[in-house]
Design a protein around this motif. Structure first.
Motif, PDB file in Angstrom:
ATOM      1  N   THR A  56      -1.181 -34.555  41.146  1.00 28.51           N
ATOM      2  CA  THR A  56      -0.443 -35.012  42.056  1.00 28.51           C
ATOM      3  C   THR A  56       1.236 -34.587  41.518  1.00 28.51           C
ATOM      4  OG1 THR A  56      -1.824 -36.701  42.073  1.00 28.51           O
ATOM      5  CG2 THR A  56       0.603 -37.136  42.751  1.00 28.51           C
ATOM      6  N   ILE A  57       1.556 -34.346  40.446  1.00 31.49           N
ATOM      7  CA  ILE A  57       2.761 -34.013  39.824  1.00 31.49           C
ATOM      8  C   ILE A  57       2.995 -32.613  40.330  1.00 31.49           C
ATOM      9  CG2 ILE A  57       4.282 -33.517  37.996  1.00 31.49           C
ATOM     10  CD1 ILE A  57       2.728 -35.809  36.381  1.00 31.49           C
ATOM     11  N   ALA A  58       2.162 -31.901  40.182  1.00 30.73           N
ATOM     12  CA  ALA A  58       2.195 -30.440  40.796  1.00 30.73           C
ATOM     13  C   ALA A  58       2.609 -30.302  42.129  1.00 30.73           C
ATOM     14  CB  ALA A  58       1.133 -29.363  40.134  1.00 30.73           C
ATOM     15  N   HIS A  59       1.673 -30.739  43.076  1.00 32.05           N
ATOM     16  CA  HIS A  59       1.828 -30.992  44.334  1.00 32.05           C
ATOM     17  C   HIS A  59       3.098 -31.408  44.753  1.00 32.05           C
ATOM     18  CE1 HIS A  59       0.413 -30.620  48.312  1.00 32.05           C
ATOM     19  NE2 HIS A  59       0.673 -31.899  48.667  1.00 32.05           N
ATOM     20  N   PHE A  60       3.579 -32.458  44.123  1.00 35.75           N
ATOM     21  CA  PHE A  60       5.107 -32.984  44.444  1.00 35.75           C
ATOM     22  C   PHE A  60       6.183 -32.142  44.117  1.00 35.75           C
ATOM     23  CE2 PHE A  60       8.820 -35.347  43.220  1.00 35.75           C
ATOM     24  CZ  PHE A  60       9.272 -36.003  44.137  1.00 35.75           C
ATOM     25  N   ILE A  61       5.971 -31.356  42.895  1.00 38.48           N
ATOM     26  CA  ILE A  61       7.034 -30.517  42.787  1.00 38.48           C
ATOM     27  C   ILE A  61       7.046 -29.200  43.576  1.00 38.48           C
ATOM     28  CG2 ILE A  61       7.806 -28.842  40.989  1.00 38.48           C
ATOM     29  CD1 ILE A  61       6.609 -30.430  38.998  1.00 38.48           C
ATOM     30  N   ILE A  62       5.963 -28.684  44.168  1.00 45.77           N
ATOM     31  CA  ILE A  62       5.778 -27.723  45.116  1.00 45.77           C
ATOM     32  C   ILE A  62       6.503 -28.102  46.378  1.00 45.77           C
ATOM     33  CG2 ILE A  62       4.055 -26.335  46.542  1.00 45.77           C
ATOM     34  CD1 ILE A  62       2.250 -26.733  43.867  1.00 45.77           C
ATOM     35  N   ASN A  63       6.026 -29.309  46.909  1.00 45.72           N
ATOM     36  CA  ASN A  63       6.606 -29.706  48.185  1.00 45.72           C
ATOM     37  C   ASN A  63       8.260 -29.810  48.145  1.00 45.72           C
ATOM     38  OD1 ASN A  63       4.262 -29.790  49.374  1.00 45.72           O
ATOM     39  ND2 ASN A  63       3.803 -31.833  49.402  1.00 45.72           N
ATOM     40  N   VAL A  64       8.651 -30.233  47.038  1.00 43.14           N
ATOM     41  CA  VAL A  64      10.203 -30.426  46.950  1.00 43.14           C
ATOM     42  C   VAL A  64      10.771 -29.007  46.698  1.00 43.14           C
ATOM     43  CG1 VAL A  64      11.970 -31.313  45.210  1.00 43.14           C
ATOM     44  CG2 VAL A  64      10.087 -32.810  45.595  1.00 43.14           C
ATOM     45  N   LEU A  65      10.271 -28.189  46.164  1.00 38.42           N
ATOM     46  CA  LEU A  65      11.114 -26.837  46.012  1.00 38.42           C
ATOM     47  C   LEU A  65      10.781 -26.099  47.276  1.00 38.42           C
ATOM     48  CD1 LEU A  65       9.418 -25.558  42.502  1.00 38.42           C
ATOM     49  CD2 LEU A  65      11.741 -26.279  43.052  1.00 38.42           C
ATOM     50  N   VAL A  66       9.751 -26.287  47.980  1.00 35.58           N
ATOM     51  CA  VAL A  66       9.745 -25.455  49.482  1.00 35.58           C
ATOM     52  C   VAL A  66      10.463 -26.152  50.223  1.00 35.58           C
ATOM     53  CG1 VAL A  66       8.280 -24.977  51.402  1.00 35.58           C
ATOM     54  CG2 VAL A  66       7.277 -24.693  48.969  1.00 35.58           C
ATOM     55  N   ALA A  77       7.332 -16.989  42.339  1.00 34.48           N
ATOM     56  CA  ALA A  77       6.701 -16.906  41.055  1.00 34.48           C
ATOM     57  C   ALA A  77       6.403 -18.270  40.570  1.00 34.48           C
ATOM     58  CB  ALA A  77       7.082 -16.033  40.112  1.00 34.48           C
ATOM     59  N   ILE A  78       7.474 -19.145  40.373  1.00 36.51           N
ATOM     60  CA  ILE A  78       7.650 -20.602  39.761  1.00 36.51           C
ATOM     61  C   ILE A  78       6.482 -21.370  40.710  1.00 36.51           C
ATOM     62  CG2 ILE A  78       8.895 -22.604  39.281  1.00 36.51           C
ATOM     63  CD1 ILE A  78      11.291 -20.608  38.621  1.00 36.51           C
ATOM     64  N   VAL A  79       7.080 -21.294  41.807  1.00 38.55           N
ATOM     65  CA  VAL A  79       6.276 -22.232  43.076  1.00 38.55           C
ATOM     66  C   VAL A  79       4.630 -21.756  42.870  1.00 38.55           C
ATOM     67  CG1 VAL A  79       5.859 -22.813  45.168  1.00 38.55           C
ATOM     68  CG2 VAL A  79       8.065 -22.629  44.286  1.00 38.55           C
ATOM     69  N   ASN A  80       4.417 -20.578  42.987  1.00 40.80           N
ATOM     70  CA  ASN A  80       2.895 -20.085  42.948  1.00 40.80           C
ATOM     71  C   ASN A  80       2.072 -20.418  41.666  1.00 40.80           C
ATOM     72  OD1 ASN A  80       3.576 -19.121  45.428  1.00 40.80           O
ATOM     73  ND2 ASN A  80       3.479 -16.934  44.823  1.00 40.80           N
ATOM     74  N   ILE A  81       2.862 -20.263  40.591  1.00 41.23           N
ATOM     75  CA  ILE A  81       2.199 -20.794  39.344  1.00 41.23           C
ATOM     76  C   ILE A  81       1.831 -22.018  39.349  1.00 41.23           C
ATOM     77  CG2 ILE A  81       2.738 -21.100  36.640  1.00 41.23           C
ATOM     78  CD1 ILE A  81       4.128 -18.311  37.050  1.00 41.23           C
ATOM     79  N   PHE A  82       2.657 -22.812  39.768  1.00 46.77           N
ATOM     80  CA  PHE A  82       2.519 -24.460  40.187  1.00 46.77           C
ATOM     81  C   PHE A  82       1.281 -24.620  40.939  1.00 46.77           C
ATOM     82  CE2 PHE A  82       6.620 -25.643  38.451  1.00 46.77           C
ATOM     83  CZ  PHE A  82       6.355 -26.700  37.502  1.00 46.77           C
ATOM     84  N   LEU A  83       1.251 -23.742  42.218  1.00 45.28           N
ATOM     85  CA  LEU A  83       0.055 -23.875  43.062  1.00 45.28           C
ATOM     86  C   LEU A  83      -1.280 -23.378  42.511  1.00 45.28           C
ATOM     87  CD1 LEU A  83       1.665 -22.615  46.692  1.00 45.28           C
ATOM     88  CD2 LEU A  83       0.567 -24.916  46.059  1.00 45.28           C
ATOM     89  N   VAL A  84      -1.212 -22.341  41.811  1.00 45.30           N
ATOM     90  CA  VAL A  84      -2.253 -21.941  41.080  1.00 45.30           C
ATOM     91  C   VAL A  84      -3.032 -22.596  40.243  1.00 45.30           C
ATOM     92  CG1 VAL A  84      -3.231 -20.062  39.564  1.00 45.30           C
ATOM     93  CG2 VAL A  84      -1.776 -19.461  41.496  1.00 45.30           C
ATOM     94  N   SER A  85      -2.157 -23.496  39.355  1.00 45.94           N
ATOM     95  CA  SER A  85      -2.314 -24.639  38.480  1.00 45.94           C
ATOM     96  C   SER A  85      -3.228 -25.712  39.013  1.00 45.94           C
ATOM     97  CB  SER A  85      -1.198 -25.062  37.725  1.00 45.94           C
ATOM     98  OG  SER A  85      -0.663 -24.226  36.881  1.00 45.94           O
ATOM     99  N   LYS A  86      -2.543 -26.111  40.398  1.00 45.10           N
ATOM    100  CA  LYS A  86      -3.486 -27.165  41.068  1.00 45.10           C
ATOM    101  C   LYS A  86      -4.431 -26.911  41.661  1.00 45.10           C
ATOM    102  CE  LYS A  86      -2.340 -30.181  45.035  1.00 45.10           C
ATOM    103  NZ  LYS A  86      -3.142 -31.283  44.579  1.00 45.10           N
TER     104      LYS A  86
END
Length: 402
Positions: free
Chosen positions: A148-158, A257-266
């Protein structure tokens, strides 16, 4: 929230749906939310029957029970087998999509490394092999908060990046016409982003106040509709005709790269849930039905998983890897899955079961809604399936040519 979590990161494909559908794509995001909310409610209604006092009593526990009740008495288990097959296909395809998106994201994050997308998919699968040892969802649940945290960070960044380019938004690129060949694929992508019906009976059965289920469905689908619609539109306005299958591939290399690493983790943390659910359905369908089981039990008398049962689980992980390697097309796979099993589980079967089990109690407008949803869902499913398969064949030929 658990029922909606498996599809959380697949909103990344929604801007691609807007690319081929324009304003009609936005309308379908709203339409799909309304229909899925309605079919979720009528599916739960099929779990109940009135007793002698006219009170509703829960007499069924699962989607499979509903399907079996509809096919009884002539074919008492046929409906359950159909639903189980559809569930297995959808869950396994979800696992494949997680591997596909992991390989795609890592490849686009580090394009200078001498590692192909297929190699990244293999590396991701190696990290997922421990999933074969899962015995319950306790371990999986520990990662829910992290997802949930990773998804929130991804959406905020995009969204933040898209808003920073608001002055350059291409409003004139949002079309009123559609790409006839590719838009049916977009329908499948949109439907797949809402699929949660297979989890709803369990969710409703575990609610402290089941009477609030309808209210929960209304608010979750309203929120999902608004968030998905805004995300898809804002992202498409930012990149317009350059919109890619996975929207994070459009981000500049400085933050991609930062966003994608969060996405891969999720993706890796999300994989165990559909994998375990698929294994659970397979084991209950083919290994744990007593004398009706097709194969011997995967577990010994002490409850431990047998070696050959573990081998089958490992084989399923490897299968998802092979599919991700040889069919690495995120949007097309989403469209195919949404058209094939998503539309069936979310549109066709709930409306059909509702008509079958509650025919005598339905009002005319309920019958109209059910029939309309079944017809529209059938057309969209067939069309989306055909065009997704055609797209995959073309993409496969193109890859061979390359």
């Amino acid at each position: 929230m658990l029922c909606l979590s498996p599809q959380g990161m697949f909103v990344l494909g929604l801007p691609y749906a807007i690319l081929h559908g324009g304003y009609l794509g936005l309308f379908l995001i709203i339409f799909a939310a309304v229909v899925c909310c309605y079919t979720g409610k009528i599916l739960i209604a099929c779990l109940y029957e009135e007793n002698e006092d006219g009170q509703l009593v829960r007499v069924r526990d699962s989607y499979v029970d509903i399907a079996n009740a509809c096919c009884a008495p002539r074919f008492p288990s046929l409906g359950g087998h159909v639903v189980n097959v559809a569930q297995i296909i959808e869950l396994v395809m979800t696992c494949i999509l997680y591997v596909v998106v992991s390989g795609n994201l890592m490849y686009n994050s580090f394009p200078n490394l001498p590692v192909s997308q297929r190699s990244w998919a293999i590396i991701a699968t190696a990290a997922l092999l421990p999933c074969a040892f899962l015995k319950n969802l306790k371990a999986v649940s520990k990662f829910s908060l992290l997802c949930t945290i990773a998804h929130f960070i991804i959406n905020v960044l995009v969204i933040a990046y898209c808003l920073s380019r608001a002055r350059d938004w291409a409003w004139d690129k949002v079309k009123f016409y559609i790409d006839v060949k590719k838009f049916p694929i977009s329908i499948g992508i949109i439907v797949f982003s809402y699929t949660s019906q297979i989890f709803l009976p369990s969710l409703e059965g575990n609610m402290q106040k089941p009477s609030e289920f309808h209210c929960m469905m209304n608010w979750t689908h309203i929120a999902a509709c608004i968030l998905k619609g805004l995300f898809a539109l804002v992202a498409y306005l930012t990149w317009a005709d350059e919109t890619k299958e996975v929207i994070t591939d459009n981000l500049p290399s400085s933050i991609r790269a930062i966003v994608n690493i969060f996405l891969v983790s999720k993706a890796l943390l999300s994989y165990p849930l559909p994998f375990f659910a698929a294994v659970d359905v397979l084991e209950k369908s083919f290994f744990q039905e007593g004398g009706r089981a097709f194969f011997p039990d995967c577990y010994g008398g002490d409850g431990r998983l047998k070696s050959w049962g573990l081998s089958l689980r490992c084989a399923l992980v490897v299968f998802t890897m092979l599919m991700a390697i040889y069919v690495p097309h995120f949007a097309l796979l989403m469209g195919l899955t949404g058209s094939l099993t998503g539309a069936g589980l979310c549109f066709l079967l709930p409306s059909l079961f509702h008509l079958k089990l509650l025919w005598r109690k339905l009002l005319w407008h309920q019958v109209f809604f059910d029939v309309a949803i079944f017809v529209i869902g059938g057309i969209c499913s067939i069309s989306g399936f055909i065009h997704s398969v055609e797209g995959l064949i073309e993409a496969y030929k193109y890859n061979l040519h390359d």
